[in-house]
Design a protein around this motif. Structure first.
Motif, PDB file in Angstrom:
ATOM      1  N   PHE A   1       0.797  -1.220   0.000  1.00  0.00           N
ATOM      2  CA  PHE A   1       0.000   0.000   0.000  1.00  0.00           C
ATOM      3  C   PHE A   1       0.833   1.276   0.000  1.00  0.00           C
ATOM      4  O   PHE A   1       0.661   2.135  -0.855  1.00  0.00           O
ATOM      5  CB  PHE A   1      -0.971  -0.002   1.183  1.00  0.00           C
ATOM      6  CG  PHE A   1      -1.923  -1.144   1.154  1.00  0.00           C
ATOM      7  CD1 PHE A   1      -2.956  -1.193   0.226  1.00  0.00           C
ATOM      8  CD2 PHE A   1      -1.793  -2.211   2.035  1.00  0.00           C
ATOM      9  CE1 PHE A   1      -3.833  -2.249   0.177  1.00  0.00           C
ATOM     10  CE2 PHE A   1      -2.666  -3.282   1.994  1.00  0.00           C
ATOM     11  CZ  PHE A   1      -3.691  -3.302   1.059  1.00  0.00           C
ATOM     12  N   CYS A   2       1.744   1.408   0.969  1.00  0.00           N
ATOM     13  CA  CYS A   2       2.529   2.646   1.051  1.00  0.00           C
ATOM     14  C   CYS A   2       3.826   2.595   0.268  1.00  0.00           C
ATOM     15  O   CYS A   2       4.497   3.610   0.109  1.00  0.00           O
ATOM     16  CB  CYS A   2       2.821   3.003   2.511  1.00  0.00           C
ATOM     17  SG  CYS A   2       3.914   1.816   3.349  1.00  0.00           S
ATOM     18  N   LYS A   3       4.195   1.389  -0.218  1.00  0.00           N
ATOM     19  CA  LYS A   3       5.387   1.178  -1.043  1.00  0.00           C
ATOM     20  C   LYS A   3       6.693   1.464  -0.301  1.00  0.00           C
ATOM     21  O   LYS A   3       7.730   1.657  -0.923  1.00  0.00           O
ATOM     22  CB  LYS A   3       5.329   2.047  -2.320  1.00  0.00           C
ATOM     23  CG  LYS A   3       4.123   1.764  -3.205  1.00  0.00           C
ATOM     24  CD  LYS A   3       4.057   0.314  -3.622  1.00  0.00           C
ATOM     25  CE  LYS A   3       2.846   0.047  -4.508  1.00  0.00           C
ATOM     26  NZ  LYS A   3       2.734  -1.389  -4.857  1.00  0.00           N
ATOM     27  N   LYS A   4       6.637   1.482   1.036  1.00  0.00           N
ATOM     28  CA  LYS A   4       7.845   1.697   1.820  1.00  0.00           C
ATOM     29  C   LYS A   4       8.494   0.359   2.152  1.00  0.00           C
ATOM     30  O   LYS A   4       7.826  -0.659   2.278  1.00  0.00           O
ATOM     31  CB  LYS A   4       7.508   2.444   3.112  1.00  0.00           C
ATOM     32  CG  LYS A   4       7.035   3.871   2.890  1.00  0.00           C
ATOM     33  CD  LYS A   4       6.735   4.562   4.212  1.00  0.00           C
ATOM     34  CE  LYS A   4       6.271   5.995   3.989  1.00  0.00           C
ATOM     35  NZ  LYS A   4       5.943   6.682   5.269  1.00  0.00           N
ATOM     36  N   LYS A   5       9.818   0.397   2.318  1.00  0.00           N
ATOM     37  CA  LYS A   5      10.550  -0.817   2.635  1.00  0.00           C
ATOM     38  C   LYS A   5      10.178  -1.289   4.035  1.00  0.00           C
ATOM     39  O   LYS A   5      10.027  -0.493   4.954  1.00  0.00           O
ATOM     40  CB  LYS A   5      12.045  -0.560   2.546  1.00  0.00           C
ATOM     41  CG  LYS A   5      12.899  -1.799   2.743  1.00  0.00           C
ATOM     42  CD  LYS A   5      14.370  -1.470   2.586  1.00  0.00           C
ATOM     43  CE  LYS A   5      15.221  -2.713   2.835  1.00  0.00           C
ATOM     44  NZ  LYS A   5      16.661  -2.408   2.704  1.00  0.00           N
ATOM     45  N   ILE A   6       9.998  -2.592   4.197  1.00  0.00           N
ATOM     46  CA  ILE A   6       9.644  -3.144   5.500  1.00  0.00           C
ATOM     47  C   ILE A   6      10.586  -4.286   5.857  1.00  0.00           C
ATOM     48  O   ILE A   6      11.090  -4.989   4.987  1.00  0.00           O
ATOM     49  CB  ILE A   6       8.178  -3.653   5.521  1.00  0.00           C
ATOM     50  CG1 ILE A   6       7.879  -4.516   4.288  1.00  0.00           C
ATOM     51  CG2 ILE A   6       7.206  -2.520   5.617  1.00  0.00           C
ATOM     52  CD1 ILE A   6       6.458  -5.043   4.258  1.00  0.00           C
ATOM     53  N   ASN A   7      10.833  -4.453   7.165  1.00  0.00           N
ATOM     54  CA  ASN A   7      11.702  -5.529   7.622  1.00  0.00           C
ATOM     55  C   ASN A   7      10.865  -6.689   8.158  1.00  0.00           C
ATOM     56  O   ASN A   7       9.647  -6.605   8.274  1.00  0.00           O
ATOM     57  CB  ASN A   7      12.684  -5.020   8.697  1.00  0.00           C
ATOM     58  CG  ASN A   7      11.973  -4.328   9.843  1.00  0.00           C
ATOM     59  OD1 ASN A   7      10.959  -4.825  10.321  1.00  0.00           O
ATOM     60  ND2 ASN A   7      12.496  -3.177  10.267  1.00  0.00           N
ATOM     61  N   ASP A   8      11.544  -7.761   8.513  1.00  0.00           N
ATOM     62  CA  ASP A   8      10.843  -8.984   8.914  1.00  0.00           C
ATOM     63  C   ASP A   8       9.987  -8.802  10.163  1.00  0.00           C
ATOM     64  O   ASP A   8       8.981  -9.488  10.344  1.00  0.00           O
ATOM     65  CB  ASP A   8      11.853 -10.110   9.143  1.00  0.00           C
ATOM     66  CG  ASP A   8      12.518 -10.545   7.849  1.00  0.00           C
ATOM     67  OD1 ASP A   8      11.948 -10.276   6.774  1.00  0.00           O
ATOM     68  OD2 ASP A   8      13.604 -11.147   7.906  1.00  0.00           O
ATOM     69  N   SER A   9      10.370  -7.901  11.046  1.00  0.00           N
ATOM     70  CA  SER A   9       9.643  -7.719  12.294  1.00  0.00           C
ATOM     71  C   SER A   9       8.419  -6.816  12.128  1.00  0.00           C
ATOM     72  O   SER A   9       7.618  -6.675  13.045  1.00  0.00           O
ATOM     73  CB  SER A   9      10.570  -7.126  13.360  1.00  0.00           C
ATOM     74  OG  SER A   9      11.023  -5.842  12.956  1.00  0.00           O
ATOM     75  N   ASN A  10       8.265  -6.215  10.951  1.00  0.00           N
ATOM     76  CA  ASN A  10       7.172  -5.258  10.739  1.00  0.00           C
ATOM     77  C   ASN A  10       6.334  -5.627   9.527  1.00  0.00           C
ATOM     78  O   ASN A  10       5.764  -4.778   8.875  1.00  0.00           O
ATOM     79  CB  ASN A  10       7.762  -3.845  10.557  1.00  0.00           C
ATOM     80  CG  ASN A  10       6.684  -2.769  10.559  1.00  0.00           C
ATOM     81  OD1 ASN A  10       5.727  -2.849  11.316  1.00  0.00           O
ATOM     82  ND2 ASN A  10       6.836  -1.779   9.690  1.00  0.00           N
ATOM     83  N   VAL A  11       6.260  -6.916   9.212  1.00  0.00           N
ATOM     84  CA  VAL A  11       5.594  -7.333   7.987  1.00  0.00           C
ATOM     85  C   VAL A  11       4.403  -8.236   8.285  1.00  0.00           C
ATOM     86  O   VAL A  11       4.444  -9.077   9.181  1.00  0.00           O
ATOM     87  CB  VAL A  11       6.589  -8.054   7.036  1.00  0.00           C
ATOM     88  CG1 VAL A  11       7.095  -9.331   7.664  1.00  0.00           C
ATOM     89  CG2 VAL A  11       5.932  -8.343   5.685  1.00  0.00           C
ATOM     90  N   ILE A  12       3.317  -8.030   7.539  1.00  0.00           N
ATOM     91  CA  ILE A  12       2.162  -8.922   7.526  1.00  0.00           C
ATOM     92  C   ILE A  12       2.087  -9.527   6.135  1.00  0.00           C
ATOM     93  O   ILE A  12       2.103  -8.804   5.137  1.00  0.00           O
ATOM     94  CB  ILE A  12       0.852  -8.157   7.819  1.00  0.00           C
ATOM     95  CG1 ILE A  12       0.927  -7.451   9.179  1.00  0.00           C
ATOM     96  CG2 ILE A  12      -0.345  -9.102   7.755  1.00  0.00           C
ATOM     97  CD1 ILE A  12       1.004  -8.383  10.360  1.00  0.00           C
ATOM     98  N   LYS A  13       2.012 -10.853   6.057  1.00  0.00           N
ATOM     99  CA  LYS A  13       1.984 -11.518   4.761  1.00  0.00           C
ATOM    100  C   LYS A  13       0.563 -11.935   4.402  1.00  0.00           C
ATOM    101  O   LYS A  13      -0.194 -12.391   5.247  1.00  0.00           O
ATOM    102  CB  LYS A  13       2.900 -12.743   4.773  1.00  0.00           C
ATOM    103  CG  LYS A  13       4.372 -12.397   4.960  1.00  0.00           C
ATOM    104  CD  LYS A  13       5.244 -13.632   4.905  1.00  0.00           C
ATOM    105  CE  LYS A  13       6.715 -13.269   5.072  1.00  0.00           C
ATOM    106  NZ  LYS A  13       7.589 -14.472   5.011  1.00  0.00           N
ATOM    107  N   ALA A  14       0.209 -11.761   3.133  1.00  0.00           N
ATOM    108  CA  ALA A  14      -1.104 -12.160   2.624  1.00  0.00           C
ATOM    109  C   ALA A  14      -0.929 -12.796   1.259  1.00  0.00           C
ATOM    110  O   ALA A  14       0.164 -12.764   0.685  1.00  0.00           O
ATOM    111  CB  ALA A  14      -2.031 -10.945   2.532  1.00  0.00           C
TER     112      ALA A  14
END
Length: 211
Positions: A182-195
């Motif tokens: 959605f926001c196209k910002k980089k995310i790390n493993d601790s801040n990710v929701i997978k769908a």
């Protein structure tokens, strides 16, 4: 109680997205206000539900059903897989209350047509207490031209003998895809929701906004 209904929904038919999220209760949701392409599937279901109800006021089909679906695409070359489109349509019909559950549909005939000026789908339901279905497949006396289909498989990353270069290329690909949908910002493993089976990544900030 009626054992027949007919629904006609204008517009180019689309298939249901594989993109799904689950809320805090574990219930699957289909977003409709993200501003992304995912929204169109939820909106399409609502459109189907609307036409189903206004075209069949007061009708509720609660028995096993035969369904005859005719899908008219705008283009012969570019359109969804007809085999997958029934899910979107029947979910919208169920949402309207015209049927109790799409499990009622025990027999389905689906046909594909093309109408550039008036794309749509036409769906008829027949209660099995009053209707039965028969069909036949006959060999043509004169053969027609074949409609040929081609594979649309994605091309693979070219192989290289330089292992260090290959690792760098793969790392770059991983960085490019490790972005919030959605926001196209980089995310790390601790801040990710997978769908979507892990194919779609969402940061927790955007995920919380969906509820």
């Amino acid at each position: 109680m009626s054992s027949y209904a007919r629904v006609v929904v204008p517009g180019s038919p689309i298939t249901k997205s594989n993109f799904k999220l689950h809320n805090k209760d574990g219930r699957a949701i289909l977003p409709s206000n993200t501003g992304k392409s995912h929204d169109r599937y939820a909106i399409y279901e609502e459109q189907i539900a609307y036409y189903s109800r206004i075209q069949n006021p007061g009708v509720i089909l609660d028995e096993s059903l035969i369904a005859v679906l005719k899908v008219y695409y705008k283009s012969e070359k570019r359109h969804p897989d007809t085999a997958n489109i029934t899910k979107s349509i029947f979910d919208g019909i169920e949402k309207s209350g015209l049927i109790v559950n799409d499990a009622q549909i025990t027999r389905i005939i689906t046909e594909e047509f093309y109408d550039k000026e008036n794309p749509r789908f036409e769906l008829e339901f027949f209660g099995e207490s009053e209707y039965e279905i028969s069909y036949s497949v006959r060999k043509k006396e004169v053969s027609s031209d074949k409609k040929i289909y081609f594979s649309l498989k994605k091309s693979k990353v070219p192989k290289t003998s330089d292992t260090s270069k290959k690792k760098t290329n793969n790392d770059d690909l991983l960085k490019d895809t490790n972005l919030c949908e959605f926001c196209k910002k980089k995310i790390n493993d601790s801040n990710v929701i997978k769908a979507n089976g892990g194919k779609t990544l969402i940061c927790r900030s955007c995920f919380n906004k969906l509820f």
